[in-house]
Write a protein that holds these residues in place. Structure first.
Motif, PDB file in Angstrom:
ATOM      1  N   ASP A  21       0.816  -1.217   0.000  1.00  0.00           N
ATOM      2  CA  ASP A  21       0.000   0.000   0.000  1.00  0.00           C
ATOM      3  C   ASP A  21       0.851   1.270   0.000  1.00  0.00           C
ATOM      4  O   ASP A  21       0.356   2.358  -0.320  1.00  0.00           O
ATOM      5  N   ASN A  22       2.136   1.132   0.378  1.00  0.00           N
ATOM      6  CA  ASN A  22       3.018   2.306   0.411  1.00  0.00           C
ATOM      7  C   ASN A  22       3.854   2.441  -0.862  1.00  0.00           C
ATOM      8  O   ASN A  22       4.738   3.289  -0.940  1.00  0.00           O
ATOM      9  N   VAL A  23       3.578   1.577  -1.848  1.00  0.00           N
ATOM     10  CA  VAL A  23       4.307   1.617  -3.119  1.00  0.00           C
ATOM     11  C   VAL A  23       3.356   2.095  -4.205  1.00  0.00           C
ATOM     12  O   VAL A  23       2.252   1.568  -4.342  1.00  0.00           O
ATOM     13  N   ASP A  24       3.791   3.079  -4.977  1.00  0.00           N
ATOM     14  CA  ASP A  24       2.955   3.575  -6.062  1.00  0.00           C
ATOM     15  C   ASP A  24       3.184   2.790  -7.348  1.00  0.00           C
ATOM     16  O   ASP A  24       2.242   2.453  -8.056  1.00  0.00           O
ATOM     17  N   LYS A  25       4.448   2.504  -7.658  1.00  0.00           N
ATOM     18  CA  LYS A  25       4.767   1.656  -8.801  1.00  0.00           C
ATOM     19  C   LYS A  25       6.158   1.081  -8.622  1.00  0.00           C
ATOM     20  O   LYS A  25       6.941   1.560  -7.800  1.00  0.00           O
ATOM     21  N   LEU A  26       6.470   0.060  -9.418  1.00  0.00           N
ATOM     22  CA  LEU A  26       7.720  -0.668  -9.239  1.00  0.00           C
ATOM     23  C   LEU A  26       8.271  -1.068 -10.602  1.00  0.00           C
ATOM     24  O   LEU A  26       7.533  -1.570 -11.459  1.00  0.00           O
ATOM     25  N   ILE A  27       9.558  -0.809 -10.794  1.00  0.00           N
ATOM     26  CA  ILE A  27      10.273  -1.292 -11.975  1.00  0.00           C
ATOM     27  C   ILE A  27      11.597  -1.867 -11.501  1.00  0.00           C
ATOM     28  O   ILE A  27      11.918  -1.842 -10.306  1.00  0.00           O
ATOM     29  N   HIS A  28      12.385  -2.372 -12.429  1.00  0.00           N
ATOM     30  CA  HIS A  28      13.724  -2.830 -12.053  1.00  0.00           C
ATOM     31  C   HIS A  28      14.698  -2.555 -13.187  1.00  0.00           C
ATOM     32  O   HIS A  28      14.309  -2.445 -14.349  1.00  0.00           O
ATOM     33  N   CYS A  29      15.983  -2.395 -12.815  1.00  0.00           N
ATOM     34  CA  CYS A  29      17.038  -2.347 -13.822  1.00  0.00           C
ATOM     35  C   CYS A  29      17.823  -3.645 -13.691  1.00  0.00           C
ATOM     36  O   CYS A  29      17.287  -4.644 -13.236  1.00  0.00           O
ATOM     37  N   MET A  30      19.090  -3.650 -14.057  1.00  0.00           N
ATOM     38  CA  MET A  30      19.821  -4.915 -14.067  1.00  0.00           C
ATOM     39  C   MET A  30      20.226  -5.385 -12.685  1.00  0.00           C
ATOM     40  O   MET A  30      20.538  -6.554 -12.498  1.00  0.00           O
ATOM     41  N   THR A  31      20.217  -4.503 -11.698  1.00  0.00           N
ATOM     42  CA  THR A  31      20.654  -4.907 -10.360  1.00  0.00           C
ATOM     43  C   THR A  31      19.701  -4.462  -9.252  1.00  0.00           C
ATOM     44  O   THR A  31      19.826  -4.937  -8.132  1.00  0.00           O
ATOM     45  N   VAL A  72      17.309  -9.804  -9.677  1.00  0.00           N
ATOM     46  CA  VAL A  72      16.427  -8.650  -9.591  1.00  0.00           C
ATOM     47  C   VAL A  72      15.143  -8.845 -10.392  1.00  0.00           C
ATOM     48  O   VAL A  72      14.059  -8.468  -9.940  1.00  0.00           O
ATOM     49  N   ASN A  73      15.250  -9.428 -11.586  1.00  0.00           N
ATOM     50  CA  ASN A  73      14.036  -9.584 -12.392  1.00  0.00           C
ATOM     51  C   ASN A  73      13.058 -10.546 -11.740  1.00  0.00           C
ATOM     52  O   ASN A  73      11.839 -10.366 -11.816  1.00  0.00           O
ATOM     53  N   LYS A  74      13.572 -11.586 -11.064  1.00  0.00           N
ATOM     54  CA  LYS A  74      12.698 -12.556 -10.405  1.00  0.00           C
ATOM     55  C   LYS A  74      12.021 -11.935  -9.187  1.00  0.00           C
ATOM     56  O   LYS A  74      10.822 -12.127  -8.958  1.00  0.00           O
ATOM     57  N   VAL A  75      12.800 -11.182  -8.397  1.00  0.00           N
ATOM     58  CA  VAL A  75      12.235 -10.553  -7.201  1.00  0.00           C
ATOM     59  C   VAL A  75      11.199  -9.495  -7.594  1.00  0.00           C
ATOM     60  O   VAL A  75      10.105  -9.431  -7.013  1.00  0.00           O
ATOM     61  N   ALA A  76      11.526  -8.676  -8.579  1.00  0.00           N
ATOM     62  CA  ALA A  76      10.591  -7.628  -9.007  1.00  0.00           C
ATOM     63  C   ALA A  76       9.303  -8.240  -9.541  1.00  0.00           C
ATOM     64  O   ALA A  76       8.201  -7.746  -9.247  1.00  0.00           O
ATOM     65  N   GLN A  77       9.436  -9.297 -10.325  1.00  0.00           N
ATOM     66  CA  GLN A  77       8.237  -9.934 -10.868  1.00  0.00           C
ATOM     67  C   GLN A  77       7.382 -10.535  -9.758  1.00  0.00           C
ATOM     68  O   GLN A  77       6.144 -10.442  -9.784  1.00  0.00           O
ATOM     69  N   ALA A  78       8.036 -11.134  -8.770  1.00  0.00           N
ATOM     70  CA  ALA A  78       7.288 -11.698  -7.648  1.00  0.00           C
ATOM     71  C   ALA A  78       6.540 -10.609  -6.889  1.00  0.00           C
ATOM     72  O   ALA A  78       5.405 -10.813  -6.439  1.00  0.00           O
ATOM     73  N   MET A  79       7.157  -9.429  -6.776  1.00  0.00           N
ATOM     74  CA  MET A  79       6.516  -8.342  -6.031  1.00  0.00           C
ATOM     75  C   MET A  79       5.298  -7.792  -6.762  1.00  0.00           C
ATOM     76  O   MET A  79       4.259  -7.540  -6.145  1.00  0.00           O
ATOM     77  N   VAL A  80       5.389  -7.604  -8.077  1.00  0.00           N
ATOM     78  CA  VAL A  80       4.213  -7.090  -8.797  1.00  0.00           C
ATOM     79  C   VAL A  80       3.146  -8.163  -8.941  1.00  0.00           C
ATOM     80  O   VAL A  80       1.944  -7.853  -8.983  1.00  0.00           O
ATOM     81  N   VAL A  83       0.663  -8.077  -6.188  1.00  0.00           N
ATOM     82  CA  VAL A  83      -0.278  -6.960  -6.236  1.00  0.00           C
ATOM     83  C   VAL A  83      -1.253  -7.098  -7.395  1.00  0.00           C
ATOM     84  O   VAL A  83      -2.355  -6.542  -7.371  1.00  0.00           O
ATOM     85  N   GLY A  84      -0.850  -7.831  -8.450  1.00  0.00           N
ATOM     86  CA  GLY A  84      -1.732  -8.016  -9.592  1.00  0.00           C
ATOM     87  C   GLY A  84      -1.588  -6.959 -10.668  1.00  0.00           C
ATOM     88  O   GLY A  84      -2.551  -6.663 -11.384  1.00  0.00           O
ATOM     89  N   VAL A  85      -0.375  -6.363 -10.784  1.00  0.00           N
ATOM     90  CA  VAL A  85      -0.134  -5.383 -11.838  1.00  0.00           C
ATOM     91  C   VAL A  85       1.104  -5.808 -12.618  1.00  0.00           C
ATOM     92  O   VAL A  85       1.812  -6.748 -12.242  1.00  0.00           O
ATOM     93  N   GLU A  86       1.363  -5.107 -13.714  1.00  0.00           N
ATOM     94  CA  GLU A  86       2.568  -5.337 -14.489  1.00  0.00           C
ATOM     95  C   GLU A  86       3.654  -4.379 -14.014  1.00  0.00           C
ATOM     96  O   GLU A  86       3.384  -3.375 -13.360  1.00  0.00           O
ATOM     97  N   LEU A  87       4.906  -4.685 -14.361  1.00  0.00           N
ATOM     98  CA  LEU A  87       6.008  -3.800 -14.025  1.00  0.00           C
ATOM     99  C   LEU A  87       5.752  -2.407 -14.597  1.00  0.00           C
ATOM    100  O   LEU A  87       5.416  -2.261 -15.770  1.00  0.00           O
ATOM    101  N   GLY A  88       5.920  -1.388 -13.755  1.00  0.00           N
ATOM    102  CA  GLY A  88       5.748  -0.011 -14.201  1.00  0.00           C
ATOM    103  C   GLY A  88       4.334   0.508 -14.096  1.00  0.00           C
ATOM    104  O   GLY A  88       4.110   1.717 -14.241  1.00  0.00           O
TER     105      GLY A  88
END
Length: 661
Positions: A21-31, A72-80, A83-88
Motif C-alpha cells: 500500500d506504500n508503493v505507487d509503482k515498481l520497476i527494475h534495472c539490471m541490479t 532482480v528480475n525474479k524478485v521484481a516480478q514476484a513483487m508485482v 499486487v496483480g499489476v505489471e512492471l511499471g
C-alpha cells in the motif's frame, strides 16, 4: 536462485517499505528493484539493508534495493505478481482507503518523491541542494528559450530591415506573428516557472502556476493601482521577477503540505487550495513582489555595473572562472539571473562572456591535437569531441580531454578569459535567449552584434591554443606509449573495426575497456552503490563520443537489459562481468542504446556489440560514466591495471587469477 528465496526477499522488502500500500509503482534495472514510495517515513532502511540477499539501498527519486543481476528480475516480478499489476503500472489503491483520500494521495505522492530526492542528497550542502533545485526548474524550459529566442531574433532582423527600407511594409504582419509566438513564452514565463517550481518543491503544479500569474497583476490598471506597502509607490506587473516567483512557490509548498495534514480529508480538496492560494497570493503581492523587486533590480544593476566599469578585466575573470564554477555546481544560479536580465534589458550580456569558456577548451584541444599527434588515443578523443565543442557542448572536451590531463584545463580557462576580455571590452554584446553557446549562440546575439561575439570566439580559440601549445602540454601526453602498469599493446596501427583477436595477443585472464574514454577513480562515481563496489570489483570510464560498445572479455552473453543499458558476460575462464552504461539510464527506456548481440551469443574481446548515443544521455541530464564490474569477484584475486588513462577496446582494466585462499 530458488523460488522460495525469491519470494522471501520479495516479502521482506515489502515488510520494510510499509507494505504494497506504500508503493505507487515498481520497476527494475539490471541490479535494483526501483520503487516509487508514497510515504518515506514508513520505510525501514536498516531493515532493508539487513535482508539476506540485499546488497545495498539507494535513496533517490525512487527507492532502489540492490539485489544483483539475475535475481532482480525474479524478485521484481514476484513483487508485482502479489499486487496483480505489471512492471511499471500504478499499484491499486488500498481497499481500506476512503474515496476522499484519493486526491490527497496524489499530492502526497509527489511530495514523497521530492522528499526522497532531498534525502538522497543529504551529503550535499544546503546551497548545493538549492542550486540543484533551480537547475531542475529551468532545464525543461531551455529548448523553449532557444526556439522562442531564435524566432524573436528572426523578427528583430526583419523589423530592422523594414525600418532601413530593405524590405517593404508588407512584412509587418509576419513580424507581428513571429513576435506573438515569441511572447507566448517570455510574456508568461512566470507561469511556467511557477508550475515547474511547484513540481520541484512538491506542491500542486496548478497552484504554482497561479502564483506566477499573480505577479502579472492582471486587472490592475494605472488608474486603480496596487501600492507597495513599504514605499507607497505603485506596484509594477512582473516586479520581483523569476526569483520572487520561485521563493513564493517554495513557501506555497510549505503551506500546502501543512494544510494537508491539518484539514480533514472530507473537506481537504476544497479548503486546502483555497486557503493556500489566498494566503500565498496576498503574501506574494504585498511582501514578495516589493522585496524581490529590490533584490532583482539590485542584482541586474550590479552585474551591469561590473561589466560596464570592469570591461575587459571583468570579462576575463568571468570567462576564466566559469568552468571551475561548473565543476562545483555554482553555475546553476546563473540561469534565473540571465532570465531577469533578458526581462529587464532585453538581453543577457553574461551569456556571451561565459560561452568563451568553451572556446578556450576548443583552442586547447587543437593545440593538444598538434603537439600530441603521435598519441593516437588522445587524438581520437579530440576528434570525437571537437565538432560538438565548436557548437558549445563542452563536456566531452572538459571531462574527456583537458581536465584529466591537468595543465590543459588551466590553459583552456586562460583562453576562455581572453575571449571574455574581448567580449567585455567591446561591450553591448548580449544574448536575447539562453540555451546554446559556441557557434550555436551566434543567431541569438542582440542588435546585430554577432561579429563582436565571433571576434570573442576567435580570441578564445587562439588564447586557449597558444597558452596550451607553449605551457599546457603534459610530457606524458606527447607519446602514445601506455603506462607500464598496463600490460597491453598500444592501439597504434590497430584497426579498431577488426576483431582484436586478429591483431593483438590477448591475456586469458584480462578484462578490457568496453568503451573508449577516460578511466576515473571508481570512488568518484555519483552512484553510492557503484562507488563502493557493492556488486564486485569495478572500474569506471567517462566515455568520449565514440559510440561503439566493445565486449570486455571473450565468452558468452548471459543477459541483456530490456533497456539495453546493462549487459552481462561469462568469460571462457569463468569470470562473470557486467557493464553498466551510465547512471540511471534505465529511465531512458532503451532509446540511446542499440545492442547487436543476443543472450547466449559467443563474443570475442574487442568485438563491437552495440552503439550508444552518448549525447542523448547527456541531454537527459544523466551521467554517461560506464562501469565494468566483476560480479563474482570473491572467486578471484583481482589487480586493477590502469587509472587516469585514456582507453581503447584494447586497454586492460583488470587482471584476474583464481583465488586459491
Amino acid at each position: 536462485m530458488s523460488t522460495d528465496k525469491v519470494q522471501r526477499i520479495a516479502n521482506e522488502i515489502y515488510q520494510n517499505v510499509g507494505g504494497p500500500d506504500n508503493v505507487d509503482k515498481l520497476i527494475h534495472c539490471m541490479t535494483r528493484v526501483r520503487m516509487t514510495i508514497k510515504d518515506p517515513s514508513k520505510v525501514d532502511l536498516t531493515g532493508l539493508k539487513a535482508i539476506d540477499g540485499v546488497m545495498g539501498v539507494v535513496e533517490d527519486d525512487t527507492l532502489q534495493v540492490v539485489v544483483g543481476p539475475g535475481t532482480v528480475n525474479k524478485v521484481a516480478q514476484a513483487m508485482v505478481d502479489q499486487v496483480g499489476v505489471e512492471l511499471g503500472e500504478p499499484f491499486p489503491a488500498s481497499a481500506s482507503a476512503t474515496s476522499t483520500a484519493t486526491d490527497q494521495d496524489l499530492v502526497n505522492q509527489k511530495a514523497a518523491e521530492v522528499k526522497a530526492a532531498q534525502k538522497a542528497k543529504q551529503k550535499q550542502t544546503p546551497i548545493k541542494r538549492a542550486l540543484k533545485s533551480i537547475s531542475n526548474i529551468f532545464i525543461p524550459l531551455i529548448p523553449v528559450f532557444v526556439g522562442a529566442g531564435l524566432i524573436g531574433g528572426i523578427a528583430a532582423v526583419l523589423s530592422n530591415m523594414m525600418v532601413a527600407g530593405q524590405i517593404g511594409n508588407n512584412w509587418s504582419e509576419l513580424i507581428m506573428v513571429l513576435n506573438v509566438i515569441k511572447n507566448g513564452v517570455f510574456a508568461y514565463l512566470v507561469i511556467y516557472v511557477g508550475i515547474n517550481s511547484a513540481q520541484e518543491f512538491g506542491a500542486t503544479p496548478g497552484l504554482g502556476g497561479v502564483i506566477g500569474a499573480v505577479t502579472l497583476l492582471n486587472g490592475v490598471t494605472p488608474k486603480t493601482p496596487l501600492h507597495n506597502i513599504f514605499t507607497g509607490q505603485d506596484l509594477v506587473a512582473g516586479q520581483g521577477g523569476i526569483l520572487g516567483v520561485i521563493f513564493a512557490v517554495w513557501v506555497l509548498a510549505l503551506v500546502e503540505k501543512r494544510l494537508h495534514k491539518w484539514i480533514p480529508d472530507s473537506i481537504d480538496i476544497i479548503i486546502t487550495p483555497t486557503l493556500t492560494l489566498l494566503s500565498i497570493g496576498l503574501f506574494t503581492i504585498f511582501i514578495v513582489m516589493p522585496i524581490a523587486g529590490v533584490i532583482s533590480d539590485g542584482l541586474v544593476g550590479a552585474i551591469s555595473w561590473i561589466l560596464n566599469v570592469g570591461g575587459a578585466f571583468s570579462g576575463f575573470a568571468l570567462g576564466a572562472l566559469f568552468l571551475p564554477m561548473v565543476m562545483f555546481g555554482l553555475h546553476q544560479i546563473l540561469t534565473p539571473i540571465h532570465i531577469e536580465m533578458i526581462n529587464k534589458t532585453g538581453m543577457t550580456p553574461l551569456l556571451p562572456i561565459l560561452a568563451m569558456a568553451g572556446a578556450g577548451q576548443v583552442g586547447a584541444a587543437l593545440a593538444l591535437w598538434i603537439r600530441c599527434r603521435r598519441n593516437k588515443q588522445l587524438t581520437n578523443l579530440i576528434k570525437g569531441a571537437l565538432p560538438v565543442g565548436f557548437l558549445g557542448i563542452g563536456e566531452p572536451l572538459i571531462y574527456g580531454v583537458t581536465l584529466p590531463l591537468g595543465k590543459p584545463f588551466i590553459t583552456a580557462c586562460i583562453g576562455g578569459g581572453i575571449g571574455g576580455a574581448i567580449i567585455g571590452g567591446l561591450g553591448n554584446i548580449g544574448s536575447i535567449a539562453i540555451g546554446p553557446s559556441g557557434l550555436a549562440l551566434v543567431p541569438l546575439i542582440n542588435n546585430g552584434q554577432w561579429l563582436g561575439y565571433v571576434f570573442g570566439l576567435l580570441g578564445g580559440y587562439a588564447g586557449g591554443f597558444v597558452a596550451t601549445y607553449f605551457f599546457g602540454i603534459p610530457k606524458d601526453a606527447i607519446s602514445d606509449e601506455e603506462p607500464k602498469a598496463a600490460p597491453v599493446a598500444t592501439d597504434n596501427a590497430v584497426d579498431f573495426n577488426a576483431a582484436p583477436a586478429d591483431n593483438v595477443a590477448l591475456s586469458e585472464n584480462t578484462i578490457y575497456a568496453p568503451v573508449k574514454g577516460q578511466v576515473v577513480p571508481i570512488k568518484s562515481v555519483s552512484d553510492e552503490m557503484m562507488a563502493t563496489e557493492v556488486m564486485g570489483k569495478s572500474m569506471a570510464i567517462v566515455p568520449d563520443k565514440t559510440s561503439a560498445i566493445y565486449a570486455p572479455i571473450s565468452g558468452k552473453i548471459t543477459f541483456i537489459a530490456d533497456t539495453g543499458h546493462a549487459i552481462g558476460f561469462t568469460s571462457d575462464q569463468g569470470e562473470e562481468v557486467m557493464i553498466h552504461i551510465g547512471i540511471d539510464t534505465v529511465n531512458l527506456a532503451g532509446k540511446p542504446f542499440q545492442i547487436n548481440v543476443a543472450v547466449d551469443d559467443h563474443v570475442t574481446h574487442g568485438q563491437t556489440i552495440g552503439q550508444v548515443d552518448w549525447q542523448r544521455i547527456i541531454a537527459a541530464g544523466l551521467d554517461p560514466v560506464t562501469i565494468t564490474i566483476v560480479t563474482n569477484s570473491p572467486q578471484f584475486a583481482i589487480e586493477k591495471q590502469t587509472l587516469n588513462q585514456a582507453t581503447t577496446f584494447n586497454t586492460a582494466l583488470m587482471t584476474l587469477k583464481p583465488n586459491l585462499a
